[in-house]
Enzyme design. Sequence first.
Site, PDB file in Angstrom:
ATOM      1  N   GLY A  59       0.831  -1.203   0.000  1.00 17.85           N
ATOM      2  CA  GLY A  59       0.000   0.000   0.000  1.00 17.85           C
ATOM      3  C   GLY A  59       0.861   1.246   0.000  1.00 17.85           C
ATOM      4  O   GLY A  59       2.043   1.182   0.333  1.00 17.85           O
ATOM      5  N   CYS A  86       5.228  -6.057   1.780  1.00 13.63           N
ATOM      6  CA  CYS A  86       5.632  -4.655   1.740  1.00 13.63           C
ATOM      7  C   CYS A  86       4.930  -3.865   2.858  1.00 13.63           C
ATOM      8  O   CYS A  86       5.204  -4.094   4.018  1.00 13.63           O
ATOM      9  CB  CYS A  86       5.350  -4.093   0.346  1.00 13.63           C
ATOM     10  SG  CYS A  86       6.276  -2.587   0.040  1.00 13.63           S
ATOM     11  N   TYR A  87       4.000  -2.968   2.529  1.00 11.35           N
ATOM     12  CA  TYR A  87       3.272  -2.250   3.586  1.00 11.35           C
ATOM     13  C   TYR A  87       2.631  -3.261   4.539  1.00 11.35           C
ATOM     14  O   TYR A  87       2.606  -3.055   5.754  1.00 11.35           O
ATOM     15  CB  TYR A  87       2.205  -1.346   2.958  1.00 11.35           C
ATOM     16  CG  TYR A  87       1.360  -0.606   3.959  1.00 11.35           C
ATOM     17  CD1 TYR A  87       1.787   0.597   4.499  1.00 11.35           C
ATOM     18  CD2 TYR A  87       0.132  -1.119   4.381  1.00 11.35           C
ATOM     19  CE1 TYR A  87       1.014   1.276   5.435  1.00 11.35           C
ATOM     20  CE2 TYR A  87      -0.646  -0.457   5.316  1.00 11.35           C
ATOM     21  CZ  TYR A  87      -0.200   0.746   5.839  1.00 11.35           C
ATOM     22  OH  TYR A  87      -0.962   1.406   6.755  1.00 11.35           O
ATOM     23  N   HIS A 181       7.883  -7.545  -3.428  1.00 13.05           N
ATOM     24  CA  HIS A 181       6.612  -7.954  -4.039  1.00 13.05           C
ATOM     25  C   HIS A 181       6.785  -9.271  -4.798  1.00 13.05           C
ATOM     26  O   HIS A 181       7.212  -9.264  -5.948  1.00 13.05           O
ATOM     27  CB  HIS A 181       6.121  -6.868  -5.006  1.00 13.05           C
ATOM     28  CG  HIS A 181       5.618  -5.652  -4.301  1.00 13.05           C
ATOM     29  ND1 HIS A 181       4.315  -5.513  -3.902  1.00 13.05           N
ATOM     30  CD2 HIS A 181       6.255  -4.536  -3.897  1.00 13.05           C
ATOM     31  CE1 HIS A 181       4.158  -4.350  -3.295  1.00 13.05           C
ATOM     32  NE2 HIS A 181       5.331  -3.735  -3.280  1.00 13.05           N
ATOM     33  N   GLU A 183       4.574 -10.999  -6.149  1.00 11.46           N
ATOM     34  CA  GLU A 183       3.547 -11.178  -7.177  1.00 11.46           C
ATOM     35  C   GLU A 183       3.937 -10.604  -8.524  1.00 11.46           C
ATOM     36  O   GLU A 183       3.296 -10.904  -9.525  1.00 11.46           O
ATOM     37  CB  GLU A 183       2.214 -10.562  -6.725  1.00 11.46           C
ATOM     38  CG  GLU A 183       2.218  -9.066  -6.451  1.00 11.46           C
ATOM     39  CD  GLU A 183       2.736  -8.695  -5.059  1.00 11.46           C
ATOM     40  OE1 GLU A 183       3.330  -9.572  -4.404  1.00 11.46           O
ATOM     41  OE2 GLU A 183       2.581  -7.546  -4.651  1.00 11.46           O
ATOM     42  N   ASP A 238     -17.255 -12.085 -23.054  1.00 11.62           N
ATOM     43  CA  ASP A 238     -17.858 -12.089 -21.721  1.00 11.62           C
ATOM     44  C   ASP A 238     -19.355 -12.393 -21.779  1.00 11.62           C
ATOM     45  O   ASP A 238     -19.849 -13.272 -21.070  1.00 11.62           O
ATOM     46  CB  ASP A 238     -17.645 -10.745 -21.014  1.00 11.62           C
ATOM     47  CG  ASP A 238     -16.188 -10.341 -20.993  1.00 11.62           C
ATOM     48  OD1 ASP A 238     -15.341 -11.217 -21.243  1.00 11.62           O
ATOM     49  OD2 ASP A 238     -15.900  -9.163 -20.736  1.00 11.62           O
ATOM     50  N   LYS A 380     -10.219 -12.089 -17.257  1.00 10.60           N
ATOM     51  CA  LYS A 380     -10.522 -12.326 -18.675  1.00 10.60           C
ATOM     52  C   LYS A 380     -10.030 -13.699 -19.168  1.00 10.60           C
ATOM     53  O   LYS A 380     -10.754 -14.419 -19.841  1.00 10.60           O
ATOM     54  CB  LYS A 380      -9.874 -11.217 -19.506  1.00 10.60           C
ATOM     55  CG  LYS A 380     -10.287 -11.216 -20.957  1.00 10.60           C
ATOM     56  CD  LYS A 380     -11.439 -10.290 -21.144  1.00 10.60           C
ATOM     57  CE  LYS A 380     -11.905 -10.189 -22.549  1.00 10.60           C
ATOM     58  NZ  LYS A 380     -13.111  -9.364 -22.638  1.00 10.60           N
TER      59      LYS A 380
END
Length: 524
Positions: A59, A86-87, A181, A183, A238, A380
């Site tokens: 964050g 992180c945060y 991070h 990710e 979609d 998606k």
Amino acid sequence: MTQHSHDRLLIIDFGSQVTQLIARRLRELNVYCEIHPYQNVTAAFLAEFAPKAVIFSGGPDSVMREGSPRPPREVYEIGVPILGICYGQQVMMQDLGGKVEAGEHATAEFGRAYVTPASDSRPDFVNGWFMDGSGREQVWMSHGDHVSEIASGFEVLGTSPGAPFAITADLKRRFFAVQFHPEVHHTPNGKTLYENFVRDAGFTGDWTMGAYREDAIERIRDQVGDKKVVCALSGGVDSSVAAVLLHEAIGEQLTCVFVDHGLLRQNEAEEVVGMFREHYNLPLIHADESELFLGELDGVSDPETKRKIIGKLFIDVFQKHADSIGGVEFLAQGTLYPDVIESVSFSGGPSVTIKSHHNVGGLPEKMGLKLVEPLRELFKDEVRALGHELGLPASFIGRHPFPGPGLAIRCPGEITRAKLEILRKADAVYIDQIRKHGLYDEIWQAFVAILPVRTVGVMGDGRTYDYACALRAVTSVDGMTADYYPFTHEFLGETATRIINEVKGINRVTYDITSKPPGTIEWE
Ligand code: XMP
């Protein structure tokens, strides 16, 4: 909150730009997770959600600021593993008695960094890490503040020059905290940490598309009962996947409405309606409303006015058909997870309106309908996987996105039937070229825009005075940012020649090499 038979992981969002990527990594590991902004996560919410593990996202705030975002205290007491990023790491340390210090140049780290093991202790959490010859791991850091003292019970597993406590763990409570991070793409081995974390937490990786399909069908049946549902079918991935899934769940209770606004691509209406009629025996209304739309758009050249007119007419037409079906109680939409996330985004606050996106938003309130959104948990590419699972033809699943306002926003200036006809033909040649060269699947979206300008040319021995057009092709992952596709000169030359030879009305072809930002993908 819906009932779930799968183990669930809760991601508490503290506003990082990359929180969605955490969810992506977990989905790739077949773990079901949901992101919720920290403000919504109360003790009662935790009890109801019953997560099997929790992740604190990064964050932008500083834990040293009075009133900065926190999770509820109870999260540390429910006995499930927690991973702070992180945060999220700094929050966890401060909450549990450690210390965080403000960033100085020496300790702030932005970008690539290398983490090395801090001791011989190699618990499961770092399995598969520090394995290459140098014994270090590349990670992506983005922090000003840093942890200066770890909370009691924690040990240090990895360290970097700017983050002495790059990886820490309280193995007894199964609390893990990393300064970087894992990710993001630039932590190449980051997924391994997530995998270790979720396996240790007891996730079996049972969240597959097959399982999702079964669950989704059950949930649709529970929600809808024996009531009628309408679905606006655009022919895009979609809405097509949503329609087929609903059809499987509730059969004839579903009616699809395909609104042809006269701004579709060549043969599009026939292809979409044909595909549905041929493969799926579902009630489908093909509403040809081109006269109405093109009439209202006559003489309009302002992009926002075009969008507003189309959006309003779409609602009118859809309502008319829903009324004619009678007794409809639900509206089905192919809303995806990123749309849901954006609407509850941490930072909140409306961003500047670049374009009024046209979709069926606003319909439910106006018509007093309840929403069915069977794809709201999916990204998606997961929708595409579900489409495969449901047996939708590959050609449909792989289609480039097409905007709701259609060719109206690819025809800057006034829209005329003659210009639309030229545009359709040029677009068909261009897409044919892309397919012939085997490039369709590499490109996120490709189309032609017809420009509101005529230029002089010479063909044969005669002078021409015809329209110029622009070719657009972009690569992107989500449409939010994009880059132009690097066609070869040979491809561009061949395509320009074909368009000019085959499409009467165009005598000049340009290639749009603008990225997004600063451009947008569509021209209006
Ligand atoms: P822009 O032009 O904003 O487009 O860079 C990003 C993506 O969104 C599509 N797009 C729309 N889709 N209704 C839609 O359903 C709209 O009004 C709309 N406007 C743009 C565009 O085709 C691209 O994929």
